[in-house]
Write a protein that holds these residues in place. Structure first.
Motif, mmCIF file in Angstrom:
data_model
loop_
_atom_site.group_PDB
_atom_site.id
_atom_site.type_symbol
_atom_site.label_atom_id
_atom_site.label_comp_id
_atom_site.label_asym_id
_atom_site.label_seq_id
_atom_site.Cartn_x
_atom_site.Cartn_y
_atom_site.Cartn_z
ATOM 1 N N ASP A 16 3.471 -1.299 2.188
ATOM 2 C CA ASP A 16 3.461 -0.015 1.384
ATOM 3 C C ASP A 16 2.049 0.691 1.933
ATOM 4 O O ASP A 16 1.618 1.739 1.351
ATOM 5 C CB ASP A 16 3.225 -0.225 -0.033
ATOM 6 N N GLY A 18 1.960 2.432 4.645
ATOM 7 C CA GLY A 18 2.268 3.656 5.106
ATOM 8 C C GLY A 18 2.782 3.502 6.658
ATOM 9 O O GLY A 18 2.697 4.501 7.486
ATOM 10 N N LYS A 19 3.047 2.321 7.269
ATOM 11 C CA LYS A 19 3.534 2.125 8.571
ATOM 12 C C LYS A 19 4.653 2.972 8.940
ATOM 13 O O LYS A 19 4.675 3.675 9.978
ATOM 14 C CB LYS A 19 4.045 0.589 8.822
ATOM 15 N N SER A 20 5.632 2.900 8.091
ATOM 16 C CA SER A 20 6.977 3.585 8.341
ATOM 17 C C SER A 20 6.834 5.095 8.067
ATOM 18 O O SER A 20 7.625 5.784 8.951
ATOM 19 C CB SER A 20 8.188 3.360 7.343
ATOM 20 N N THR A 21 6.101 5.489 7.453
ATOM 21 C CA THR A 21 5.772 6.945 7.307
ATOM 22 C C THR A 21 5.097 7.388 8.392
ATOM 23 O O THR A 21 5.321 8.598 9.002
ATOM 24 C CB THR A 21 4.797 7.349 5.989
ATOM 25 N N GLN A 41 11.545 7.829 6.507
ATOM 26 C CA GLN A 41 11.682 6.439 7.071
ATOM 27 C C GLN A 41 12.589 6.167 7.845
ATOM 28 O O GLN A 41 13.531 5.533 7.822
ATOM 29 C CB GLN A 41 11.691 5.325 5.974
ATOM 30 N N LYS A 144 -3.728 7.326 4.345
ATOM 31 C CA LYS A 144 -3.653 7.866 2.814
ATOM 32 C C LYS A 144 -5.000 8.248 2.430
ATOM 33 O O LYS A 144 -5.364 8.159 1.174
ATOM 34 C CB LYS A 144 -3.307 6.747 1.851
ATOM 35 N N ASP A 146 -5.732 11.151 1.777
ATOM 36 C CA ASP A 146 -5.663 12.187 0.781
ATOM 37 C C ASP A 146 -5.766 11.872 -0.453
ATOM 38 O O ASP A 146 -5.916 12.533 -1.518
ATOM 39 C CB ASP A 146 -4.099 12.776 1.058
ATOM 40 N N SER A 174 -3.938 10.724 7.003
ATOM 41 C CA SER A 174 -2.992 11.018 5.864
ATOM 42 C C SER A 174 -1.616 11.114 6.550
ATOM 43 O O SER A 174 -1.351 12.116 7.381
ATOM 44 C CB SER A 174 -3.354 11.897 5.025
ATOM 45 N N ALA A 175 -0.880 10.116 6.477
ATOM 46 C CA ALA A 175 0.599 10.139 7.019
ATOM 47 C C ALA A 175 1.412 11.279 6.173
ATOM 48 O O ALA A 175 2.364 11.779 6.816
ATOM 49 C CB ALA A 175 1.321 8.883 7.143
ATOM 50 N N LYS A 176 0.795 11.618 5.111
ATOM 51 C CA LYS A 176 1.661 12.416 4.311
ATOM 52 C C LYS A 176 1.076 13.832 4.408
ATOM 53 O O LYS A 176 2.064 14.609 4.747
ATOM 54 C CB LYS A 176 0.919 11.980 2.638
HETATM 55 P P1 GDP Z 1 5.186 0.601 4.912
HETATM 56 O O1 GDP Z 1 5.738 -0.458 3.732
HETATM 57 O O2 GDP Z 1 3.717 0.227 5.394
HETATM 58 O O3 GDP Z 1 6.102 0.899 5.846
HETATM 59 O O4 GDP Z 1 4.770 1.986 4.079
HETATM 60 P P2 GDP Z 1 5.680 3.331 3.829
HETATM 61 O O5 GDP Z 1 5.571 4.133 5.054
HETATM 62 O O6 GDP Z 1 6.799 3.126 3.449
HETATM 63 O O7 GDP Z 1 5.037 4.056 2.648
HETATM 64 C C1 GDP Z 1 4.949 3.393 1.299
HETATM 65 C C2 GDP Z 1 4.614 4.780 0.400
HETATM 66 O O8 GDP Z 1 3.335 5.353 0.537
HETATM 67 C C3 GDP Z 1 5.628 5.850 0.584
HETATM 68 O O9 GDP Z 1 5.918 6.178 -0.793
HETATM 69 C C4 GDP Z 1 4.954 6.854 1.199
HETATM 70 O O10 GDP Z 1 5.403 8.084 1.089
HETATM 71 C C5 GDP Z 1 3.389 6.751 0.932
HETATM 72 N N1 GDP Z 1 2.639 7.293 1.815
HETATM 73 C C6 GDP Z 1 2.394 6.881 3.301
HETATM 74 N N2 GDP Z 1 1.683 7.279 3.736
HETATM 75 C C7 GDP Z 1 0.687 8.226 2.775
HETATM 76 C C8 GDP Z 1 -0.465 8.991 2.919
HETATM 77 O O11 GDP Z 1 -1.032 9.209 3.918
HETATM 78 N N3 GDP Z 1 -0.838 9.394 1.549
HETATM 79 C C9 GDP Z 1 -0.274 9.224 0.531
HETATM 80 N N4 GDP Z 1 -0.636 9.927 -0.629
HETATM 81 N N5 GDP Z 1 0.895 8.515 0.375
HETATM 82 C C10 GDP Z 1 1.506 8.183 1.618
#
Ligand code: GDP
Ligand code: MG
Length: 599
Positions: A16, A18-21, A41, A144, A146, A174-176
């Motif tokens: 969680d 943010g790898k996949s994002t 994703q 993250k 942000d 911020s990947a978001k």
């Molecule tokens: P993974 O388990 O590492 O692959 O994580 P995901 O990419 O699935 O991201 C986990 C959650 O964090 C998701 O709900 C994303 O939308 C959120 N997320 C990812 N990057 C960011 C970011 O830069 N900022 C915020 N606020 N949320 C993020």
């Protein structure tokens, strides 16, 4: 693409963070996928990944990026070199670290993503060491930023104190919102070395992963370490000696894209007429059959933490399950499979998994991707059983044991956050090995616990007593001697082999009690009385009874209401799929699942 224009890197992080994002954003940034392609994703392709929001399979995608040679993005496109970048998104959960270590074998660098608010977590530590031990260049990415609670400076300090990573090397993203993403690929190009292979040497490629495609057959993901592979080439497996002709070759861009050739340092796919999982061995070296080569190091075999029996549920057959398991293990080489039979459940398989989540995911994929209906038995950790003559055997099925084994187990866990955690670990027969501080607010602990104590319900309990603030990771340590007993479950006096478990002697009484009580809740009343017993050897330690149904109950309750009756019958049919008749008693799948939570 000469190797110096290629970079192979993976994204590693705690779940969680943010790898996949981040992977999504990089694919968009390079135009590999369209912005707003509608599925967040992108690389989480499996249904189970989308439903659970976790990455289970490592996925590779090739991107092209223009950059000048020292890596800083430039506007003068003419002078820019085009780089070929292979990105591997990896799972974060501890059960899938085997996927991560395999992916890293094809990479020269890794983006270590850390959540700016949560900071370093247990799997950040585990994944860092996987990359570090593989000698990868590591780029710390604090993501993250942000979030209102983001504290990048604190995370920088943690990265420095835990891993000696320099604060000035950290990227802030911020990947978001997209903040800071423009620095990522230039840093990859500048800080990660190109693949080291030799284009003029005979071909050597590492088989990274495989899966079965209905139309094309087995598709292998490969990393070309030395030499060049072309469509039509004749290749051999170093492991089996089998020869193949390459019918198709290409890159994942991000879908299969034929290129006719893979150069030194590239990661791509091949289709070569392999028929079964047994041929596509993950970790194998493939080479041109006119040369013999020194095989690549390959991978450490997976260590199985949990074993469980898989049996066809009533109404589905053994052959269908066999077929489904064959196909799925092609895509998940970390599962071990042997045939077994149970007097209660018939013919089935004993499967070894890397953890409970892995077991659950495998089960779900069998059903969703292959339409199998499966009953799984109470999982067990592996034990070494010592016979009285001193000989030893590994035991993966409790039913295979006589009644009083001496045995044992493993484990070290990394924990963060203190207080109740220490109590929890002591209650689970844990021994503290290490206790240190990452900074003024976060602690890091290492324990040795019996594996059985953690695979079952440890994670949930840990999360609940720490309100989700602790994370943990584990690796296996050595076997230790312990005072264990085999606990049998009997229905109407008959032991049910699929329900036998191994427990510590001191816990046997309580576990036996809980088992029979739980089981009672799942067994519907029938026309006759059912006794449920837990026993150690001949000694019954707990007993419950499901009393017989009174004859007219059915008639009364269904009365004249036809739709209600229909509904109930339908529901029953639905439920039937997951029932297993043992002797004359129907046991629903949930019962097997619930039993494993008793510990
Ligand atoms: P993974 O388990 O590492 O692959 O994580 P995901 O990419 O699935 O991201 C986990 C959650 O964090 C998701 O709900 C994303 O939308 C959120 N997320 C990812 N990057 C960011 C970011 O830069 N900022 C915020 N606020 N949320 C993020
Ligand atoms: Mg993910």
């Amino acid at each position: 693409y000469p190797p110096d224009k290629i970079r192979n890197f993976s994204i590693i992080a705690h779940v969680d963070h943010g790898k996949s994002t981040l992977a999504d954003r990089l694919l968009e940034l390079t135009g590999t996928i369209k912005r707003g392609h509608g599925q967040p994703q992108y690389l989480d392709k499996l249904q189970v990944e989308r439903e659970r929001g976790i990455t289970v399979k490592a996925q590779t995608a090739t991107m092209f990026h223009k950059c000048n040679n020292n890596g800083s993005d430039i506007n003068d496109v003419d002078k820019a070199a085009k780089f070929l970048l292979n990105l591997i998104d990896t799972p974060g959960h501890v059960d899938f670290s085997y996927e991560v270590s395999r992916s890293l074998a094809a990479c020269q660098g890794a983006l270590l993503v850390v959540d700016a608010a949560q900071g370093v977590q247990a799997q950040t530590v585990a994944n860092f060491y996987l990359a570090f031990e593989s000698n990868l260049a590591i780029i710390p990415v604090i993501n993250k930023i942000d979030q209102p609670t983001a504290d990048p400076d604190r995370v920088k300090a943690q990265l420095k104190s835990m891993f000696d990573l320099e604060p000035s090397d950290c990227l802030l993203t911020s990947a978001k919102t997209g903040l800071g993403l423009e620095q990522v690929l230039p840093s990859v190009i500048k800080r990660i070395p190109p693949p080291p292979g030799n284009s003029n040497s005979p071909l050597r490629m590492l088989l990274l992963d495989s899966y079965y495609d209905e139309y094309k057959g087995v598709i292998c993901h490969v990393a070309v370490v030395d030499g060049v592979l072309r469509k039509g080439d004749k290749i051999s497996s170093a492991a089996t000696g089998h020869a193949y002709e390459v019918a198709d070759v290409g890159i994942m861009h991000p879908e299969l894209t034929p290129t006719g050739v893979l150069l030194t340092g590239q990661v791509g796919y091949i289709v070569s007429g392999m028929r079964s999982t047994k041929e596509a061995r993950v970790g194998d070296t493939l080479h041109h059959n006119r040369f013999s080569v020194e095989p690549l190091p390959g991978f450490k075999p997976a260590r199985h933490m949990v074993f469980s029996g898989l049996y066809p549920a009533d109404g589905s057959d053994f052959d269908a399950l066999n077929h489904a398991i064959e196909r799925l293990t092609c895509n998940d080489a970390s599962v071990s499979v042997t045939k077994e039979s149970s007097s209660a459940l018939g013919l089935g398989f004993r499967c070894g998994f890397l953890g409970l989540l892995h077991m659950d995911v495998f089960h779900q994929r069998l059903e969703q991707e292959y339409g199998a209906h499966v009953i799984s038995t109470v999982p067990t950790v592996p034990y070494i059983f010592e016979y009285s003559d001193g000989s030893k055997a590994q035991v993966q099925n409790p039913a295979a044991l006589p009644s009083n084994p001496k045995t044992e187990l493993q484990l070290a866990g990394n924990l963060q956050y203190v207080g109740p955690v220490i109590t929890l670990c002591s209650a689970r027969r844990g021994q503290q090995l290490e206790y240190s501080f990452m900074d003024s607010q976060r602690a890091f602990m290492k324990y040795r616990l019996p594996l059985r104590e953690i695979v079952v319900d440890f994670y949930n309990e840990l999360k609940s007593i720490t309100s989700g603030y602790a994370s943990f990771d584990y690796e296996d340590s050595e076997y230790q001697e312990s005072d264990l007993v085999k606990l049998d479950v009997l229905l109407n006096g008959q032991p049910v082999d699929a329900m036998a478990t191994i427990v510590h002697k001191l816990k046997a009484q309580r576990v036996g009690r809980e088992l029979v009580e739980k089981l009672k809740k799942f067994i519907d009343r029938q026309m006759f009385e059912i006794t449920i017993q837990a026993a150690i050897g001949a000694k019954v330690i707990a007993r419950e009874t499901v009393s017989a149904m009174r004859k007219n109950v059915l008639a009364k309750c269904y009365g004249g209401d036809v739709t209600r009756k229909k509904k109930l019958l339908e529901k029953q049919k639905e439920g039937k799929k997951r029932m297993k008749r043992i002797g004359s008693v129907d046991i629903p799948q949930e019962a097997f699942h619930e039993l494993l939570k008793v510990s």
